[in-house]
Structure formats: structure tokens, C-alpha cells
Design a protein around this motif. Structure first.
Motif, PDB file in Angstrom:
ATOM      1  N   HIS A 241      82.069  34.108  91.312  1.00  0.00           N
ATOM      2  CA  HIS A 241      81.065  34.054  90.143  1.00  0.00           C
ATOM      3  C   HIS A 241      80.174  35.141  89.873  1.00  0.00           C
ATOM      4  O   HIS A 241      79.204  35.170  90.294  1.00  0.00           O
ATOM      5  N   PRO A 242      80.693  36.462  89.621  1.00  0.00           N
ATOM      6  CA  PRO A 242      79.919  37.599  89.306  1.00  0.00           C
ATOM      7  C   PRO A 242      78.793  37.353  88.506  1.00  0.00           C
ATOM      8  O   PRO A 242      77.750  37.985  88.656  1.00  0.00           O
ATOM      9  N   PRO A 247      72.273  38.381  88.431  1.00  0.00           N
ATOM     10  CA  PRO A 247      70.659  38.203  88.386  1.00  0.00           C
ATOM     11  C   PRO A 247      69.927  38.273  89.737  1.00  0.00           C
ATOM     12  O   PRO A 247      68.937  39.105  89.973  1.00  0.00           O
ATOM     13  N   LEU A 248      70.890  37.685  90.535  1.00  0.00           N
ATOM     14  CA  LEU A 248      69.980  37.942  92.163  1.00  0.00           C
ATOM     15  C   LEU A 248      70.201  39.356  92.538  1.00  0.00           C
ATOM     16  O   LEU A 248      69.057  39.907  93.134  1.00  0.00           O
ATOM     17  N   ILE A 311      74.346  45.978  80.736  1.00  0.00           N
ATOM     18  CA  ILE A 311      75.119  45.914  79.656  1.00  0.00           C
ATOM     19  C   ILE A 311      76.429  45.244  79.828  1.00  0.00           C
ATOM     20  O   ILE A 311      77.053  44.208  79.175  1.00  0.00           O
ATOM     21  N   GLY A 312      77.121  45.635  81.005  1.00  0.00           N
ATOM     22  CA  GLY A 312      78.330  44.873  81.266  1.00  0.00           C
ATOM     23  C   GLY A 312      78.091  43.373  81.186  1.00  0.00           C
ATOM     24  O   GLY A 312      78.986  42.611  80.858  1.00  0.00           O
ATOM     25  N   PHE A 313      76.768  42.959  82.277  1.00  0.00           N
ATOM     26  CA  PHE A 313      76.533  41.704  82.119  1.00  0.00           C
ATOM     27  C   PHE A 313      76.435  40.892  80.912  1.00  0.00           C
ATOM     28  O   PHE A 313      76.941  39.926  80.584  1.00  0.00           O
ATOM     29  N   PHE A 314      75.634  41.428  79.990  1.00  0.00           N
ATOM     30  CA  PHE A 314      75.666  40.745  78.716  1.00  0.00           C
ATOM     31  C   PHE A 314      76.859  40.939  77.940  1.00  0.00           C
ATOM     32  O   PHE A 314      77.101  39.858  76.986  1.00  0.00           O
ATOM     33  N   ILE A 315      77.795  41.882  78.094  1.00  0.00           N
ATOM     34  CA  ILE A 315      78.935  41.900  77.295  1.00  0.00           C
ATOM     35  C   ILE A 315      79.938  40.718  77.694  1.00  0.00           C
ATOM     36  O   ILE A 315      80.418  40.019  76.917  1.00  0.00           O
ATOM     37  N   ILE A 331      73.999  41.365  70.519  1.00  0.00           N
ATOM     38  CA  ILE A 331      72.927  41.867  69.893  1.00  0.00           C
ATOM     39  C   ILE A 331      71.934  42.588  71.019  1.00  0.00           C
ATOM     40  O   ILE A 331      71.724  43.776  71.178  1.00  0.00           O
ATOM     41  N   ILE A 332      71.855  41.862  72.151  1.00  0.00           N
ATOM     42  CA  ILE A 332      71.108  42.436  73.305  1.00  0.00           C
ATOM     43  C   ILE A 332      71.883  43.776  73.839  1.00  0.00           C
ATOM     44  O   ILE A 332      71.443  44.765  74.345  1.00  0.00           O
ATOM     45  N   SER A 333      73.082  43.406  74.002  1.00  0.00           N
ATOM     46  CA  SER A 333      73.774  44.562  74.726  1.00  0.00           C
ATOM     47  C   SER A 333      74.072  45.782  73.741  1.00  0.00           C
ATOM     48  O   SER A 333      73.992  46.802  74.463  1.00  0.00           O
ATOM     49  N   ALA A 334      74.089  45.521  72.587  1.00  0.00           N
ATOM     50  CA  ALA A 334      74.222  46.798  71.557  1.00  0.00           C
ATOM     51  C   ALA A 334      72.973  47.549  71.740  1.00  0.00           C
ATOM     52  O   ALA A 334      72.873  48.512  71.788  1.00  0.00           O
TER      53      ALA A 334
END
Length: 496
Positions: A241-242, A247-248, A311-315, A331-334
């Protein structure tokens, strides 16, 4: 390609027609024709017109446009990234899909929308030295003209728009225009230096800063790895569960950097890395950095170096099946990608020019100074050196006037800069720096040629009440600034 060929065929003649009035105006104003400045203006008009024509051409037949049925407007910001991940064929787990996806039409459209106005921004910034906010505004207005031309059906010639008004195009064109303006800093570095080019002494080199950061961040990351190793169940959970585990991890990194900020404050601006490299963190005025300054610097720096993971997390989250969640995360990642590109550009400029303030230093109003007392040193010719005494100040100001005249600056500007410099030197002398050594030098590291006066000692402000802006007799706005770096008071005024 027909649009490109037509633009290259038509635009040179239109650009010449627009440049001729500019040449006449320059001659009336200065009594000379500055060939370099006129060439910059011509190239700015040429590249802008090429971009404009390429957004309009080729013209379709009116009967074909009449058949078009909307939508003609796309107002979802950064929708192009959602379209890319949905329709490009990219599969994260299959590396064979990466090259075809990134060489496809969707990604090429994004890249060329950014590159289209880079030359225009570059030449405009070289001509008029606009600030960052002004560059963004000008780029936005130019992009808006492009998009409005399409939305209006070539100003009413066509019954319907024949291309879509796309908010993504507006954002990408504006970013490209702004990026072109920032590239002027790099251009100045590679430009052939003159024999009087110097580098301000007392600076903290990038290598020294980098080693200190590697030591400090290496210790923090070792603590994170130790924490993960001691929690073996977390390793298995992270593998399965990456997204839930990230967040931790990010929270742990931020907590450790905050603890580092507390240590920095408690030790009067010194971490282990800074201690080993002979550095100390100080307030912009040269005093002890406050707790909020240490915390701001540490947390902003931690966010920057972990932005690729963020960035990878939001993508990853943007691949959610729910369209609202997907678009929001995209939008956040961009925005994070654009921020990371900009921050990295600023870091590159700091390495190249040795002078650009880094983001976390600007936000925290801090600077790194050398622990040992240093004298004002230079790597090339110092134009004048003297002590802050009445006679030396008068001689130094006169040397500045003659130097500026030899460079070819307007006589009234020479006189104004001489008075400004003399006023700054008197301010330093009358506020506790009497007898300190000052130097006069010319600096070309940044996008503008700058006259520098440097005085070693504690921070003494020498700014005007109008935020360092002075209007000269000719009606021009002549900016100057004072700042404190490496234990040195600096007075800087642009002369290019």
C-alpha cells in the motif's frame, strides 16, 4: 508544416515594418542607432508573429467551418495531463509504453505550446528588464490574444470558431513566455566577459553549501531508514500500500527537518554540516536568525527536495476512476511540476551566476555567511578601493562618474548614479562603518551589467524611502538596491 513555412515567409517583412518606427524612435531619443537593441526588438516581433501565425494557419474553408458544432471552449485547467494519462497509452508498470506515450501528439502539443513563446519572452526581457510578475502578465495577455483570435473566428471572418479556446494553451504559452525571460540570466553568463568583470567577495560558494546540505540531509535520511528498518512490518505494508504509506513518510521527513530547525536556532545558526564547512545561518541583516526563519528555511527546503515524490504521489492518485478526484489531483500534480521546474531553474542560476537568491532564503529572509571574518576579495580587477573617509568617498564617487562616462552612459545618468553612490557611502560611514574598506567594481553575472560597491561590516541599510526607486532628470526610472551577503554591505545599480 505548411503553417510553419507560411509564417517564416510572411513574418520577416512584417517584423521589419514594425521595427523601422522603433529604430527611428531610438535615434530621436539617443542620437545613435543601437544595432544590438534594434536586432533584439526585431527578433522579438519576428518570433511573436511566427507564434501568432502558427496558431491561426492553415485557414480552413468557410463552408467547412459552418459545419462545425461545439464545444469551442475548454476551461478545465491542466486537463491536458488528464488527457495524456487517459489517451496516450502510457502504462506505468510497462516501460515499453513510455517512449511512444511521450513522443505522441498529446505530449508534443504541451511541449511546443511552452516553447512557442520562449524566444519572445527572452528578447522582451533583454530589451526592457521586466520583473517576473510583469513577464507573467505580458505573456498572459499575448496568449489571450492568440486564444481570442481563435474564439472569435478570426475576428468574425468565420461564422464559428475553427479552433478551440483552450485554457491549457493559455497556461502553457504564458509559462513559456516567462521561462524565456528567465533564460536571460543564463545568456549573460555565457556572454563574452570584459576585462573588468569581477566577482563579489565574501560569498558562500555553491560547493560549500552543497556539502553542508548533503551532511545534514544524509543524517536525516539515515534516521528515516533506521525507522523503516526497525519497523519491518511497515516495509511489507509499504510494498502493498505505497499510497497509504507515503503521507506517513512525508510527515516524518517534515518533523525531522523541523527538529533540525530547532537545533539550528538553539546553536545560533549552525548545524553539523554548517559547522564542518565553516558556515553560519544569519538573518538578512546579519543578526541571529529567529526560530520562524530557521523553521521556514528548513521546511521549504525539505518540500523542494521531496517534490518528485510528492508529484508521483498525486499522479498516482489522479488515476482514480472518479473524474472529479482525478482532475483535482492532476491539477495539483501539474502545479507541483511547474513549481519544481521553476525552483530547479533558480537553483541552476545560483550555480551559474553565484548570485541568485534561493527560494527558501527569500521566504525566510536568511543567508549563509562565512564563519571566519573575511575581507572584501575579488577574482579580477577592482576599479577603486579606499576607506570610508570623506576624502576617499569624494574620490571614489568621481571615479564612478568617469567610469560610467567611459562606458558610454548618458551624462545625466552618470551624475545621478554618482550622487546615489556617494549618498550610500556617506550613510555607511555615518552609521558605524567609518574607516572600513570599500571597493567599486563592475559585475556581469546576472542578466544586467551592474555597478557594485561593497563594504565589509555589520548590516547598515542604505535604501531610499521609495523602495530604492529614483527618477532621474531624463524621465527614466533608475532602480538601485542594497543588500547584505557574506558579511558585506552591497550597493547595486544597473548600468546596462
Amino acid at each position: 508544416m505548411m503553417a510553419v513555412y507560411l509564417a517564416l515567409l510572411i513574418c520577416p517583412f512584417i517584423a521589419i515594418a514594425i521595427t523601422i518606427p522603433f529604430v527611428i524612435f531610438q535615434y530621436k531619443k539617443t542620437k545613435i542607432i543601437n544595432v544590438i537593441r534594434c536586432a533584439n526588438f526585431y527578433l522579438m516581433i519576428f518570433f511573436t508573429l511566427c507564434a501568432y501565425f502558427m496558431t491561426m494557419l492553415p485557414f480552413p474553408a468557410i463552408k467547412d467551418v459552418e459545419k462545425l458544432k461545439g464545444p469551442f471552449i475548454q476551461l478545465i485547467p491542466f486537463y491536458c495531463f488528464y488527457d495524456f494519462f487517459k489517451n496516450s497509452g502510457l502504462v506505468i508498470s510497462d516501460w515499453k509504453t513510455v517512449v511512444p506515450a511521450f513522443s505522441g501528439g498529446i505530449m508534443l502539443g504541451i511541449v511546443f505550446n511552452v516553447l512557442m513563446l520562449v524566444p519572445s519572452g527572452f528578447f522582451l526581457r533583454r530589451l526592457y528588464k521586466f520583473r517576473k510578475r510583469e513577464m507573467i502578465l505580458v505573456g498572459f495577455l499575448i496568449s489571450l490574444i492568440f486564444e481570442f483570435t481563435q474564439l472569435s473566428g478570426l475576428f468574425g471572418i468565420y461564422p464559428n470558431p475553427y479552433r478551440i479556446f483552450d485554457l491549457d494553451d493559455l497556461i502553457q504559452n504564458t509559462f513559456g513566455f516567462f521561462l524565456g525571460g528567465e533564460l536571460t540570466h543564463v545568456w549573460r553568463f555565457f556572454k563574452q566577459p570584459s576585462h573588468i568583470e569581477v566577482r563579489q567577495g565574501g560569498e558562500v560558494s555553491f560547493r560549500r553549501r552543497l556539502v553542508a546540505d548533503i551532511i545534514d540531509q544524509g543524517i536525516l535520511n539515515s534516521i528515516v531508514l533506521l525507522f523503516v528498518y526497525l519497523s519491518k512490518r511497515n516495509i511489507a505494508f509499504f510494498a502493498l500500500h505505497p499510497i497509504k504509506s507515503f503521507p506517513l513518510y512525508f510527515e516524518l521527513i517534515m518533523i525531522l527537518n523541523f527538529i533540525l530547525a530547532v537545533i539550528t536556532f538553539a546553536s545560533n545558526g549552525r548545524t553539523l554540516g554548517m559547522y564542518l564547512m565553516g558556515l553560519r545561518l544569519k538573518d538578512i541583516r546579519g543578526g541571529k536568525a529567529a526560530m520562524w526563519q530557521c523553521a521556514t528555511r528548513a521546511l521549504v527546503y525539505a518540500i523542494y527536495i521531496n517534490l518528485p515524490l510528492l508529484i508521483g504521489f498525486f499522479i498516482k492518485l489522479s488515476m482514480d476512476r472518479h473524474i472529479v478526484v482525478s482532475i483535482l489531483c492532476m491539477i495539483i500534480s501539474a502545479e507541483l511540476v511547474f513549481s519544481y521546474v521553476y525552483f530547479t531553474l533558480m537553483l541552476s542560476l545560483h550555480i551559474v551566476t553565484h548570485g541568485e537568491k534561493l527560494l527558501y532564503e527569500k521566504m525566510s529572509r536568511t543567508h549563509l555567511s562565512l564563519e571566519a571574518e573575511t575581507v572584501i576579495r575579488n577574482r579580477q580587477k577592482v576599479l577603486y578601493r579606499g576607506k570610508l573617509l570623506d576624502f576617499n568617498i569624494e574620490v571614489g564617487a568621481n571615479e564612478i562618474y568617469e567610469l560610467l562616462q567611459n562606458i558610454g552612459l548618458h551624462e545625466e545618468d552618470c551624475r545621478t548614479i554618482e550622487l546615489m553612490a556617494e549618498d550610500a557611502l556617506l550613510t555607511w560611514m555615518n552609521n558605524g562603518l567609518k574607516g572600513h574598506v570599500f571597493t567599486v567594481q563592475i559585475d556581469k553575472r546576472l542578466s544586467r551589467e551592474t555597478l557594485l560597491m561593497c563594504v565589509h561590516g555589520p548590516y547598515v541599510p542604505a535604501e531610499s524611502d521609495e523602495n530604492s526607486i529614483m527618477k532621474v532628470i531624463t524621465g527614466e526610472i533608475l532602480p538601485f538596491e542594497t543588500y547584505y551577503t557574506g558579511g558585506i554591505n552591497v550597493f547595486a545599480v544597473d548600468i546596462d
